[in-house]
Design a protein around this motif. Structure first.
Motif, short mmCIF file in Angstrom:
data_model
loop_
_atom_site.label_atom_id
_atom_site.label_comp_id
_atom_site.label_asym_id
_atom_site.label_seq_id
_atom_site.Cartn_x
_atom_site.Cartn_y
_atom_site.Cartn_z
N LEU A 72 0.85 -1.04 0.07
CA LEU A 72 -0.09 0.08 0.10
C LEU A 72 1.10 1.30 0.01
CD1 LEU A 72 -2.64 -0.94 2.81
CD2 LEU A 72 -2.97 -1.16 0.13
N ILE A 73 0.46 2.18 -0.83
CA ILE A 73 1.31 3.46 -0.92
C ILE A 73 0.27 4.68 -0.62
CG2 ILE A 73 3.17 2.69 -2.42
CD1 ILE A 73 1.23 3.90 -4.63
N HIS A 74 0.79 5.67 -0.17
CA HIS A 74 0.16 7.04 0.13
C HIS A 74 0.84 8.01 -0.10
CE1 HIS A 74 -2.30 9.73 2.28
NE2 HIS A 74 -1.64 10.03 3.07
N PHE A 75 0.32 9.03 -0.75
CA PHE A 75 0.78 10.19 -1.32
C PHE A 75 0.90 11.16 -0.16
CE2 PHE A 75 -0.29 8.52 -5.37
CZ PHE A 75 0.92 8.71 -6.22
N GLY A 76 2.12 12.10 0.24
CA GLY A 76 1.91 13.01 1.17
C GLY A 76 2.60 14.30 0.65
N ASP A 77 2.45 15.27 1.48
CA ASP A 77 3.32 16.85 1.31
C ASP A 77 3.98 16.99 2.59
OD1 ASP A 77 2.60 16.95 -1.43
OD2 ASP A 77 0.75 18.03 -1.00
N ASP A 78 4.96 17.82 2.40
CA ASP A 78 5.84 18.06 3.72
C ASP A 78 4.98 19.00 4.95
OD1 ASP A 78 6.03 20.51 2.58
OD2 ASP A 78 7.91 20.30 1.56
N ASP A 79 3.74 19.53 4.31
CA ASP A 79 3.01 20.29 5.43
C ASP A 79 1.96 19.42 5.81
OD1 ASP A 79 1.45 20.32 2.93
OD2 ASP A 79 1.11 22.39 2.83
N ILE A 80 1.90 18.21 5.91
CA ILE A 80 1.00 17.47 6.40
C ILE A 80 1.20 16.77 7.59
CG2 ILE A 80 -0.66 15.35 6.15
CD1 ILE A 80 -1.22 17.67 4.13
N ILE A 81 0.48 16.91 8.83
CA ILE A 81 0.89 16.44 10.05
C ILE A 81 -0.26 15.33 10.32
CG2 ILE A 81 1.06 16.95 12.55
CD1 ILE A 81 2.81 18.52 10.78
N TYR A 82 0.25 14.04 10.53
CA TYR A 82 -0.61 12.99 10.49
C TYR A 82 -0.91 12.57 12.01
CZ TYR A 82 0.38 12.06 5.80
OH TYR A 82 0.78 12.14 4.39
N ASP A 83 -2.13 12.11 12.26
CA ASP A 83 -2.75 11.64 13.54
C ASP A 83 -2.25 10.61 13.96
OD1 ASP A 83 -4.18 13.89 13.47
OD2 ASP A 83 -6.08 12.67 12.68
N LYS A 84 -2.02 10.18 15.23
CA LYS A 84 -1.45 8.89 15.80
C LYS A 84 -2.35 7.72 15.24
CE LYS A 84 -0.10 6.36 20.07
NZ LYS A 84 0.03 6.63 21.60
N GLY A 85 -1.92 6.75 14.97
CA GLY A 85 -2.53 5.76 14.47
C GLY A 85 -3.18 5.70 13.00
N TYR A 86 -2.58 6.77 12.05
CA TYR A 86 -3.40 6.77 10.71
C TYR A 86 -3.10 5.64 9.94
CZ TYR A 86 1.13 7.77 9.02
OH TYR A 86 2.57 7.83 8.57
N SER A 87 -1.80 5.27 10.31
CA SER A 87 -1.20 3.93 9.14
C SER A 87 -1.83 2.94 9.53
CB SER A 87 0.16 3.88 9.52
OG SER A 87 0.38 3.29 10.83
N ASP A 88 -2.55 2.67 10.49
CA ASP A 88 -3.44 1.34 10.89
C ASP A 88 -4.87 1.55 10.29
OD1 ASP A 88 -1.52 -0.07 12.23
OD2 ASP A 88 -2.22 0.79 14.21
N LYS A 89 -5.21 2.90 10.28
CA LYS A 89 -6.37 3.09 9.51
C LYS A 89 -6.73 2.72 8.04
CE LYS A 89 -7.89 6.83 12.95
NZ LYS A 89 -7.88 8.21 13.16
N ILE A 90 -5.25 3.25 7.65
CA ILE A 90 -5.44 2.82 6.05
C ILE A 90 -5.31 1.51 5.80
CG2 ILE A 90 -3.88 3.21 4.02
CD1 ILE A 90 -2.94 5.98 5.18
N VAL A 91 -4.55 0.89 6.30
CA VAL A 91 -4.36 -0.55 6.18
C VAL A 91 -5.73 -1.39 6.50
CG1 VAL A 91 -3.58 -2.98 7.00
CG2 VAL A 91 -1.95 -0.98 6.87
#
Length: 263
Positions: A72-91
């Motif tokens: 799985l891949i996710h596009f991001g920009d350098d001004d995005i701040i991710y929430d704790k646990g976001y990666s598990d949500k994607i999966v």
């Protein structure tokens, strides 16, 4: 997969709260430096950074995609701040929806720059694909690679024409038959800052929008372009007038059609 410009790649994983292995493509624009590749650990995460003396967000995203190796891949920009646990949500969202090749997640934009907020899980179609930024997009890597779709090098920051690269990317993904869905799951928020491309409703704004419309809408570009201007005429056309704005947009449409023929 993070696209950044003139950033310290060693600081980005912590600043952005990245929870997974990552590919960072950092373009050096207007500053001294040299192209190089780095691999380093950030906690338990493995970060591969590609510093490049070049510009163009489409080029950056294509480089990141070519270097990625995860399911799985996710596009991001350098001004995005991710929430704790976001990666598990994607999966979890991909596990729960095996029919989806690509899922567009909620990321809260800074005030005044909001273009979307998903309120249901539903297919993304030709009617609603144009509202989403790259940082909303996650995908099954193999499906995306099999489609052959890449980011255009004509549009976006550092490219000849202004924004629109994300809309064109999703347009091409739909055309290639990828199954795209939107979800209410939220991943984080955009850090406050100035737009890197919007400089007001200048001649270039309308011309570049015309070039984009030629790629997105083909023979309907003129009609849909006029509808767009008419809808937002009080905001966009107050200074120049509706018909001058439309002439600029039409000139851009003509240029876009030339570019399409030359491809």
């Amino acid at each position: 997969m993070v696209s950044s410009v003139n950033k310290d790649v060693h600081e980005l994983p912590d600043k952005m709260n990245i929870e997974t292995d990552a590919v960072i493509v950092n373009q050096l624009v207007g500053t001294k430096g040299e192209s190089k590749d780095e691999t380093f650990e950030a906690g338990t995460k493995m970060i591969r950074a590609f510093i490049r003396c070049e510009k163009g967000v489409g080029l950056s995203r294509n480089t990141a995609l070519s270097k990625a190796d995860s399911e799985l891949i996710h596009f991001g920009d350098d001004d995005i701040i991710y929430d704790k646990g976001y990666s598990d949500k994607i999966v979890k969202e991909f596990d729960d929806h095996p029919e989806a090749d690509m899922i567009l997640f909620n990321v809260k934009a800074q005030e005044g720059r909001e273009t979307y907020w998903n309120v249901d899980f539903a297919p993304v179609t030709w009617k609603n694909y144009g509202r989403y930024p790259a940082y909303a997009i996650a995908a099954r890597r193999e499906k995306l690679l099999e489609s052959g779709v890449k980011y255009s090098l004509l549009f976006g920051g550092g490219a000849p024409y202004m924004n629109g690269e994300d809309s064109l990317f999703l347009h091409d993904c739909l055309k290639a038959g990828l199954k795209i869905y939107r979800t209410t799951v939220a991943l984080g928020h955009e850090e406050a800052g100035k737009s890197t491309w919007f400089k007001g409703y200048t001649d270039k704004f309308f011309y570049d929008r015309g070039v984009l419309y030629a790629f997105l809408y083909g023979s309907l570009a003129d009609i849909l372009g006029f509808r767009f201007l008419f809808k937002y005429r009080k905001e966009m056309c107050a200074e120049k007038g509706l018909f001058k704005c439309f002439r600029l947009l039409s000139d851009g449409i003509g240029k876009g059609r030339e570019l399409k023929k030359a491809k």
